[in-house]
Design a protein around this motif. Structure first.
Motif, PDB file in Angstrom:
ATOM      1  N   VAL A   1      24.332  -3.867  16.635  1.00  0.00           N
ATOM      2  CA  VAL A   1      24.320  -2.574  17.509  1.00  0.00           C
ATOM      3  C   VAL A   1      23.155  -2.160  17.831  1.00  0.00           C
ATOM      4  N   TYR A   2      21.907  -2.660  17.250  1.00  0.00           N
ATOM      5  CA  TYR A   2      20.609  -2.494  17.900  1.00  0.00           C
ATOM      6  C   TYR A   2      20.362  -3.328  19.038  1.00  0.00           C
ATOM      7  N   ASP A   3      20.875  -4.391  19.304  1.00  0.00           N
ATOM      8  CA  ASP A   3      20.889  -5.057  20.364  1.00  0.00           C
ATOM      9  C   ASP A   3      21.641  -4.461  21.502  1.00  0.00           C
ATOM     10  N   LEU A   4      22.982  -4.246  21.129  1.00  0.00           N
ATOM     11  CA  LEU A   4      23.834  -3.550  22.193  1.00  0.00           C
ATOM     12  C   LEU A   4      23.393  -2.348  22.719  1.00  0.00           C
ATOM     13  N   TYR A   5      22.794  -1.351  21.941  1.00  0.00           N
ATOM     14  CA  TYR A   5      21.978   0.004  22.088  1.00  0.00           C
ATOM     15  C   TYR A   5      21.283  -0.230  23.356  1.00  0.00           C
ATOM     16  N   GLU A   6      20.303  -1.359  23.138  1.00  0.00           N
ATOM     17  CA  GLU A   6      19.328  -1.577  24.547  1.00  0.00           C
ATOM     18  C   GLU A   6      19.951  -2.472  25.488  1.00  0.00           C
ATOM     19  N   THR A   7      21.215  -2.804  25.530  1.00  0.00           N
ATOM     20  CA  THR A   7      22.004  -3.617  26.438  1.00  0.00           C
ATOM     21  C   THR A   7      22.798  -2.806  27.494  1.00  0.00           C
ATOM     22  N   VAL A   8      23.575  -2.036  26.727  1.00  0.00           N
ATOM     23  CA  VAL A   8      24.504  -1.316  27.376  1.00  0.00           C
ATOM     24  C   VAL A   8      24.500   0.358  27.124  1.00  0.00           C
ATOM     25  N   ASP A   9      24.686   0.887  28.280  1.00  0.00           N
ATOM     26  CA  ASP A   9      24.579   2.485  28.049  1.00  0.00           C
ATOM     27  C   ASP A   9      25.790   3.141  28.049  1.00  0.00           C
ATOM     28  N   VAL A  10      26.674   2.646  27.249  1.00  0.00           N
ATOM     29  CA  VAL A  10      27.853   3.447  26.461  1.00  0.00           C
ATOM     30  C   VAL A  10      28.029   3.816  24.930  1.00  0.00           C
ATOM     31  N   PRO A  11      28.657   4.623  24.662  1.00  0.00           N
ATOM     32  CA  PRO A  11      28.738   4.875  23.074  1.00  0.00           C
ATOM     33  C   PRO A  11      29.215   3.602  22.414  1.00  0.00           C
TER      34      PRO A  11
END
Length: 304
Positions: A229-239
């Motif tokens: 989740v941490y990595d995805l938050y920095e990778t994509v701009d969606v909830p």
């Protein structure tokens, strides 16, 4: 205090039921709603009835469970009748419905999505089951091109928000995340089960699960899920909806600080009972009051 807005939809709290747990029937969804969930996610349903794997389909292991259900469901046409029976009751309780769907290709996904759309607030694409076989689940979610096609097809078919549930069993989940977002996904659910794994009965000298292998869920996978989740938050701009080993308010807050806007609870029901949703919400509220902070200000704060 816990009110959450995702893709323009208001949820009374960010603690949801995960797909595959207590979502087989309308009455089961209603039971979870009564116990404090902000949203309930259905069992993954497909175009046609599927029997799934034979028992045993689940076995407890240290730190969690292995399961290989095989996507059993009555088919979308019959399942929407289950939703219809309880939809008004859930609406009165201010509990949203997320429809989890699967298919063997983008065409099947789109058909199922169209059929379930009138009955749910949001759609979650199961492109991540590690033991479905037959070209379903992770067979799609491990391939960025196939994932793109499924999301694109469903987005063309429906108007409500579409989330893609991703598998952690890939070389780089960020590549898959980028593909589904480029295809139009409104958000991401992460993660589905780890694995597959296996448990062998040393007396019988064979694997315990009838499918031989299954996906790992439960407390042991939480640190991996939080990191993703941490990595995805920095990778994509969606909830992002975080899921994996959540049993306490502290667990939920970890996911939120990593970047999740909401969380889903699955096997945690086994550890703390049906009212785990209410318990987690109460524990989160205690933390927010003690720290004098708002929930929305904690989303992704671990990145600051």
């Amino acid at each position: 205090m816990l009110k959450t807005v995702i893709c323009g939809i208001e949820f009374k709290n960010p603690v949801f039921l995960a797909a595959g747990v207590m979502g087989e029937t309308g009455s089961a969804l209603k039971r979870i709603a009564k116990n404090g969930a902000g949203a309930v996610c259905t069992k993954s349903v497909g175009l046609e009835r599927k029997e799934g794997h034979k028992n045993p389909t689940i076995v407890e292991v240290e730190g969690g469970f292995l399961n290989a259900m095989g996507l059993p469901n009555p088919g979308v046409d019959e399942y929407v009748e289950e939703i219809e029976r309880v939809r008004n009751d859930l609406k009165r309780m201010n509990v949203r419905i997320i429809g989890s769907i699967y298919g063997k290709d983008e065409r099947e996904f789109a058909i199922v999505a169209e059929k379930i759309e009138p009955y749910v607030d949001m759609i979650e694409l199961n492109i991540s089951c590690p033991h479905a076989g037959g070209g379903y689940g992770a067979t799609i979610g491990q391939n960025p091109d196939l994932s793109y096609k499924v999301v694109e097809s469903v987005k063309d078919a429906v108007k409500i928000p579409v989330f893609a549930k991703l598998t952690p069993n890939v070389t780089d989940i960020k590549v898959i995340a980028k593909a589904v977002v480029e295809a139009g996904a409104d958000g991401i659910t992460a993660i589905n089960t780890l694995g597959p794994g296996m448990v062998i009965d040393i007396e019988a000298r064979k694997p315990i699960l009838s499918n031989k292998f299954g996906g790992m869920s439960g407390k042991a996978i939480k640190p991996i899920a939080v990191k993703i989740v941490y990595d995805l938050y920095e990778t994509v701009d969606v909830p992002i909806i975080g899921v994996g080993g959540i049993t306490t308010g502290k667990d939920a807050l970890e996911f939120i600080m990593a970047g999740a806007s909401a969380v889903q609870v699955g096997t945690g029901v086994y550890y703390r009972g049906y009212d785990i949703f209410r318990k987690i919400c109460e524990e989160m509220e205690v933390f927010l009051k003690e720290k004098n902070v708002k929930l929305k200000d904690l989303v992704g704060c671990a990145h600051d």
